[in-house]
Design an enzyme around this catalytic site. Structure first.
Site, PDB file in Angstrom:
ATOM      1  N   THR A 134      -0.194  -5.732  -6.224  1.00  0.00           N
ATOM      2  CA  THR A 134      -1.411  -6.254  -5.800  1.00  0.00           C
ATOM      3  C   THR A 134      -2.260  -5.425  -5.148  1.00  0.00           C
ATOM      4  O   THR A 134      -3.305  -5.641  -4.880  1.00  0.00           O
ATOM      5  CB  THR A 134      -0.947  -7.539  -4.739  1.00  0.00           C
ATOM      6  OG1 THR A 134      -2.052  -8.200  -4.679  1.00  0.00           O
ATOM      7  CG2 THR A 134      -0.551  -7.090  -3.564  1.00  0.00           C
ATOM      8  N   ASP A 177      -2.673 -16.571  -2.072  1.00  0.00           N
ATOM      9  CA  ASP A 177      -3.151 -15.860  -3.259  1.00  0.00           C
ATOM     10  C   ASP A 177      -1.894 -15.145  -4.282  1.00  0.00           C
ATOM     11  O   ASP A 177      -1.620 -15.504  -5.293  1.00  0.00           O
ATOM     12  CB  ASP A 177      -4.085 -14.743  -3.015  1.00  0.00           C
ATOM     13  CG  ASP A 177      -3.907 -13.897  -1.756  1.00  0.00           C
ATOM     14  OD1 ASP A 177      -2.678 -14.018  -1.273  1.00  0.00           O
ATOM     15  OD2 ASP A 177      -4.690 -12.804  -1.622  1.00  0.00           O
ATOM     16  N   ARG A 197       0.770  -1.231  -0.116  1.00  0.00           N
ATOM     17  CA  ARG A 197       0.035   0.169   0.003  1.00  0.00           C
ATOM     18  C   ARG A 197       0.779   1.209   0.159  1.00  0.00           C
ATOM     19  O   ARG A 197       0.805   2.181  -0.891  1.00  0.00           O
ATOM     20  CB  ARG A 197      -1.001   0.040   1.110  1.00  0.00           C
ATOM     21  CG  ARG A 197      -1.892  -0.938   1.406  1.00  0.00           C
ATOM     22  CD  ARG A 197      -2.837  -0.951   2.497  1.00  0.00           C
ATOM     23  NE  ARG A 197      -3.437  -2.300   2.870  1.00  0.00           N
ATOM     24  CZ  ARG A 197      -4.522  -2.731   2.830  1.00  0.00           C
ATOM     25  NH1 ARG A 197      -5.605  -1.852   2.980  1.00  0.00           N
ATOM     26  NH2 ARG A 197      -5.067  -3.822   3.373  1.00  0.00           N
TER      27      ARG A 197
HETATM   28  C1  DMJ Z   1      -5.526  -5.626  -0.819  1.00  0.00           C
HETATM   29  O1  DMJ Z   1      -4.790  -5.034   0.074  1.00  0.00           O
HETATM   30  C2  DMJ Z   1      -4.703  -6.357  -1.792  1.00  0.00           C
HETATM   31  O2  DMJ Z   1      -5.373  -6.625  -3.227  1.00  0.00           O
HETATM   32  C3  DMJ Z   1      -4.109  -7.624  -1.192  1.00  0.00           C
HETATM   33  O3  DMJ Z   1      -3.487  -8.194  -2.289  1.00  0.00           O
HETATM   34  C4  DMJ Z   1      -5.285  -8.217  -0.708  1.00  0.00           C
HETATM   35  N1  DMJ Z   1      -6.054  -7.824   0.117  1.00  0.00           N
HETATM   36  C5  DMJ Z   1      -6.649  -6.436  -0.503  1.00  0.00           C
HETATM   37  C6  DMJ Z   1      -7.782  -6.420  -1.355  1.00  0.00           C
HETATM   38  O4  DMJ Z   1      -8.657  -7.259  -1.119  1.00  0.00           O
END
Ligand code: DMJ
Length: 597
Positions: free
Chosen positions: A587, A310, A170
């Site tokens: 991500t 994931d 983030r």
């Molecule tokens: C986000 O912080 C990112 O996509 C992360 O990879 C997983 N969780 C959240 C969104 O669901």
């Protein structure tokens, strides 16, 4: 790279409704924004021509344009309008945050205050910044940028414990993407709003220098999960284990930081993780969701594409793509690991629901042997006591597994459109299989929204299969053809404004160019607008998507601004913006340029 910055220059000044989709596409060709390169290929100067207005046809000429052309124009402006609706939603989300929670990690929109759930680095500010840049939301760019310049370095030196993964994806990812999109690599401030882009880079380095301790304090190549910022120390999670996805989902960010800072340490430490995992035993390429920083080995047998598993798979392909022309040679192992894992997914994790055959990806909570072990029957009396037999396959799909269609599609064409990849003869049989699976899974993800009363997906759904069935737990939309295929348990009925399905629709739209993905996205966007918008500012999560009106949950997650709204905006817009063969999205949806693109 040029595509991103050129787009930003354009959108920053053009009137929201003034350009049709068709025209927007023309921008690329006609270079609405032009740059001059010097002999080293770097941009020296930019200027902008005034935005063009949509063509105004005099009434008597309307008949002379053929229906197809007219339809194209109408469709174009429909999506321009829809894209602007997303921008409005973003500004509404930001206003709530700014008014009640500026500087906190997240907004609690119902109680109208802020909360620090991510270590107190103002995560929403940083997560939202590049979305604002992409949308040309100048005021937000300015407010977020100035807050970062004034406060973030101070916070980084004073705050306590932060999670390596969350902070990297983030905050570090957001800063780096803002650095790139605002012209940092060209040594200019393209937006003329907020601080100079170098502020973002310096802040990113300051943060990354501390995050590096998670790697260097560990006895193996697997980093600890947490760092204490103010005393520059790193720590194991309470159970001593790190999540597989967490340790393998920091490489895009650390690699890019090394590229732009010229300091190789970030990339070296982060890449050691993947090099180490390469040599660990796996199950057809699939990995357990925990790994020990002390032994360097996987821990337990739980295999899933959901949380903690994931983005391991997502980053294998994306880190490989990030290398651009260098991707073969030293990085080929990443592609091989990805391909093997997707074969494993197809073989071990994919099933179809009954009665209507929705394709879904499930989990192996007890590892590959679990499903055949006679011991399993014992557990029928535990968590699975309502089943006639213990399910060999749990049939559960969590929030993160729905990122999977996008990743599969990206891996198949490497970011090119399917048409282009076919023309260039680049698609192997296996790529086509993965692409087909991606499309089938995207449909399932969409149906998880359509099957509920609110049109919004639950956090987790189960699927009826031969071995697994439970009755009376549907999503509430009796008009859905799939109401009997999808089971939604009481504990899983919340919605956190998550992005993964929208992300997949965006990638699939870019790759297949099939407009149905835009239409699906619009349906989901409208449901968010209807059920999660808070009048006083911001958007809320929901407690239960199966009832009307749904009860609200007092939280607006940072990824709603960082990811969900960004992906909606890109899904409804010009396909050449932030092209997938020139950028990889981390991500958390922060785009970073592919090397040499
Ligand atoms: C986000 O912080 C990112 O996509 C992360 O990879 C997983 N969780 C959240 C969104 O669901």
């Amino acid at each position: 790279m040029i595509f991103g910055v050129a787009y930003l220059m354009f959108t920053h000044k053009s009137a929201p409704h003034s350009v049709s989709q068709g025209q927007a596409e023309g921008i690329k060709v006609n270079t609405e924004v032009e740059g001059i390169s010097d002999s080293s290929g770097r941009f020296k100067r930019f200027w902008r021509k005034p935005p063009r207005l949509p063509p105004q046809l005099p009434p008597d000429e309307k008949g002379s344009i053929d229906n197809h052309e007219l339809q194209k124009l109408n469709t174009g402006s429909k999506w321009v309008d829809r894209q602007q609706r997303v921008k409005k939603a973003f500004i509404h989300a930001w206003s709530g945050y700014k008014m009640y929670a500026m500087g906190y990690d997240e907004l609690m929109p119902l109680s109208q205050r802020g909360v620090d759930g991510l270590g107190g680095l103002g995560a929403t500010v940083v997560d939202a910044l590049d979305t604002a840049l992409i949308m040309g939301a100048e005021e937000v760019v300015s407010e977020a940028g100035l807050w970062i310049e004034a406060h973030l370095s101070d916070r980084i030196s004073k705050k306590g414990q932060v999670n390596l993964f969350e902070t990297t994806i983030r905050v570090l990812g957001g800063l780096l993407s803002a650095y790139h999109l605002s012209g940092g690599e060209q040594g200019t401030n393209l937006t003329h709003k907020g601080p100079k882009p170098t502020v973002y880079l310096e802040t990113a380095r300051n943060l990354a220098d501390r995050l590096l301790l998670a790697f260097t304090s560990s006895p193996t190549s697997i980093p600890f999960s947490d760092v204490v910022l103010h005393d520059s120390s790193a720590h194991r999670a309470p159970d001593g284990l790190s999540s597989t996805a967490e340790v393998s989902t920091v490489q895009l960010e650390f690699n890019y930081l090394s590229t732009v800072s010229g300091d190789p340490r970030y990339s070296i430490e982060a890449m050691k993780v993947l090099e180490h995992i390469k040599d660990l035993p796996k199950v057809e390429g699939l990995v357990p969701i925990y790994i020990s920083p002390d032994s360097g080995e996987f821990s337990g047998e739980n295999i899933r594409l959901g949380s903690r598993g994931d983005s391991y798979y997502e980053y294998l392909i994306k880190v490989w793509l990030q290398q651009g022309r260098n991707r073969d040679g030293n990085f080929t192992y990443l592609y091989d690991m990805y391909e093997e894992a997707m074969r494993g997914v197809r073989h071990l994790l994919v099933q179809k629901s009954i009665p209507n055959g929705l394709v879904f990806v499930g989990e192996l909570p007890y590892g590959p042997k679990g499903s055949f072990s006679p011991k399993m029957d014992h557990l029928v009396h535990g968590a699975f006591s309502r089943f006639s037999v213990k399910p060999l396959f749990s049939g559960r799909i969590g929030p993160r597994s729905v990122f999977c269609p996008g990743t599969l599609a990206l891996g198949a064409t490497k970011g090119l459109t399917k048409e282009k990849a076919m023309k260039k003869n680049l698609l192997k049989f296996e790529d086509l299989e993965n692409l087909k699976l991606a499309e089938d899974l995207a449909k399932t993800c969409f149906e998880m929204y359509s099957v509920t009363s609110t049109g919004l997906a639950p956090e987790i759904a189960y699927f009826h299969t031969e071995e697994y069935s439970e009755h009376g737990l549907d999503g509430g939309n009796k008009n859905s053809k799939f109401v009997n295929d999808i089971i939604i348990k009481h504990a899983d009925r919340h919605n956190l404004l998550r992005p993964e399905t929208v992300e997949s629709l965006f990638i699939l739209y870019r790759i297949t160019e099939d407009p149905k993905y835009q239409e699906w996205g619009w349906q989901i966007f409208e449901a968010f607008e209807k059920h999660t918008k808070v009048d006083s500012g911001g958007y809320s999560s929901l407690e239960d998507v199966t009832v009307l009106p749904p009860h609200r949950r007092d939280k607006m997650e940072t990824f709603f601004l960082g990811e969900t709204l960004k992906y909606f905006y890109l899904l409804f817009g010009d396909r050449s913006i932030i092209p997938l063969d020139k950028y990889v999205f981390n991500t958390e949806a922060h785009p970073l340029p592919i090397k040499g693109s």
